[in-house]
Design a protein around this motif. Structure first.
Motif, PDB file in Angstrom:
ATOM      1  N   ILE A  63      10.064   0.427   4.548  1.00  0.00           N
ATOM      2  CA  ILE A  63       9.232   1.484   3.982  1.00  0.00           C
ATOM      3  C   ILE A  63       7.847   0.945   3.607  1.00  0.00           C
ATOM      4  O   ILE A  63       6.883   1.705   3.545  1.00  0.00           O
ATOM      5  CB  ILE A  63       9.914   2.167   2.782  1.00  0.00           C
ATOM      6  N   GLY A  64       7.745  -0.367   3.378  1.00  0.00           N
ATOM      7  CA  GLY A  64       6.438  -0.963   3.128  1.00  0.00           C
ATOM      8  C   GLY A  64       5.529  -0.855   4.338  1.00  0.00           C
ATOM      9  O   GLY A  64       4.319  -0.623   4.206  1.00  0.00           O
ATOM     10  N   GLU A 270       9.669   4.068  -3.128  1.00  0.00           N
ATOM     11  CA  GLU A 270       8.291   4.183  -2.652  1.00  0.00           C
ATOM     12  C   GLU A 270       7.352   3.308  -3.484  1.00  0.00           C
ATOM     13  O   GLU A 270       6.332   2.817  -2.971  1.00  0.00           O
ATOM     14  CB  GLU A 270       7.821   5.642  -2.686  1.00  0.00           C
ATOM     15  N   ALA A 273       7.563  -0.087  -2.065  1.00  0.00           N
ATOM     16  CA  ALA A 273       6.863  -0.119  -0.776  1.00  0.00           C
ATOM     17  C   ALA A 273       5.355  -0.232  -0.976  1.00  0.00           C
ATOM     18  O   ALA A 273       4.691  -1.051  -0.320  1.00  0.00           O
ATOM     19  CB  ALA A 273       7.192   1.147   0.023  1.00  0.00           C
ATOM     20  N   ALA A 298       6.573  -7.889   0.530  1.00  0.00           N
ATOM     21  CA  ALA A 298       7.970  -7.484   0.349  1.00  0.00           C
ATOM     22  C   ALA A 298       8.832  -8.671  -0.058  1.00  0.00           C
ATOM     23  O   ALA A 298       9.701  -8.560  -0.937  1.00  0.00           O
ATOM     24  CB  ALA A 298       8.500  -6.858   1.639  1.00  0.00           C
TER      25      ALA A 298
END
Length: 339
Positions: A63-64, A270, A273, A298
């Motif tokens: 999601i990053g 989120e 991310a 991350a």
């Protein structure tokens, strides 16, 4: 037009230098964290813990990557965690109804893409700020996930549903004297391999394709990009579709690890991310960012959590520490932008 192209090229070179500096700063921070935690805990650098860190980091990385693409355009996607949950439960429900697992996974990823299309259309057609549009999608996706599952986990899935999230490549097992299996080498988890493959693909897309260059030009100066012929609407929609697809990938991987569809998963993901992207050098002002930097960011978050857990630091204190890291990183980015 020639002078405009020259100005854009000069701006791109400046942006590239900023991204490289921030990326190496994040990499230096990552190395220092590894050294610090390896000194405070003897189990930190064991093979099993390294594999655990990589596996846990993969979800943040997926999601990053999506967050990076949207932030580069000077936008943001707050719906990533909720889209992750919706995509995961849709894939689980499809598998529960007898759909072949690979096809169920594709349906889950496509669900994320549909959410991305919705985000892109609301932002470009209704002219709503990305913050508001994706905040609305965050609520919608979470609500749909809870509604279609009755707020209950989707269980009774075939064993093959857990293969993607729990199996590894090159795992080596041996048998003990008592007849029990013993792991000699844990192998490389499939989510980690998928993370590496998608990161390489997205890095090539951003740096080597017209679409990627247009993302940077929009984030740097949207009006200049429009005057130079960039199709702003299509590129922005494409950015949010990619973000949704990456959330979909994270959703199927996470639900595969759990071998259930959990509609409450992904809460506040989120934020991780966005933090990974910012720590890795993506500027919230837009126009600056790299996939490799986000992967480093991350791993910084993943190693921080893992190392602090090993040292007995409570989850509440971890939130404070990671929050301070994010504030410090954004502050440094703002100082650099002012210069």
């Amino acid at each position: 037009m020639a002078s405009l192209d020259s100005a854009i090229a000069h701006e791109k070179r400046s942006i590239d230098r900023k991204a490289i500096i921030q990326k190496f700063a994040a990499l230096a921070g990552l190395v220092l964290l590894v050294i610090a935690f390896s000194l405070t805990s003897g189990a930190f650098l064991t093979m099993s813990n390294v594999v655990t860190i990589a596996l846990q980091t993969s979800t943040i990385a997926f999601i990053g990557i999506g967050a990076t693409v949207t932030i580069i355009t000077a936008g943001i996607d707050l719906s990533l965690g909720s889209v992750l949950a919706l995509a995961g439960v849709v894939a689980a429900m499809a598998a529960q109804m007898g759909v072949p697992v690979p096809l169920a996974f594709l349906i889950g990823v496509a669900t994320g893409g549909v959410c991305g299309v919705f985000n892109g259309l609301v932002i470009t057609r209704l002219k709503l700020p990305p913050f508001i549009a994706t905040l609305g999608m965050m609520m919608i996706a979470r609500g749909v996930a809870l509604q279609i599952t009755g707020a209950r986990p989707v269980s009774g899935l075939p064993s093959s549903f857990g293969t993607l999230g729990n199996d590894s490549l090159w795992r080596v097992l041996t048998e003990t004297a008592n007849g029990f299996p013993k792991i000699v080498f844990p192998g490389i988890p499939y989510p980690v391999i998928l993370m590496a493959v998608l990161a390489i693909i997205m890095a090539v897309v951003l740096r080597k394709t017209p679409f990627g260059r247009h993302l940077y030009s929009i984030g740097s100066n949207e009006e200049a990009a429009r005057l130079s012929g960039v199709k702003i609407t299509k590129v922005k929609i494409g950015a949010y579709v990619l973000s949704g697809l990456m959330a979909g990938v994270a959703g199927i991987v996470l639900m595969s690890r759990l071998v259930t569809g959990q509609p409450n998963e992904g809460v506040a993901y989120e934020l991780d991310a966005i933090a990974a992207a910012v720590i890795g050098g993506t500027s919230l002002a837009g126009g600056v960012g790299t996939i490799s930097g986000t992967i480093i960011g991350a791993f910084i978050i993943g190693i921080l959590r893992n190392g602090l857990n090993m040292n007995g630091v409570s989850s509440f204190t971890q939130m404070i520490i990671i929050g301070l890291v994010i504030i410090g990183t954004v502050w440094i980015d703002q100082l650099r932008n002012r210069r």
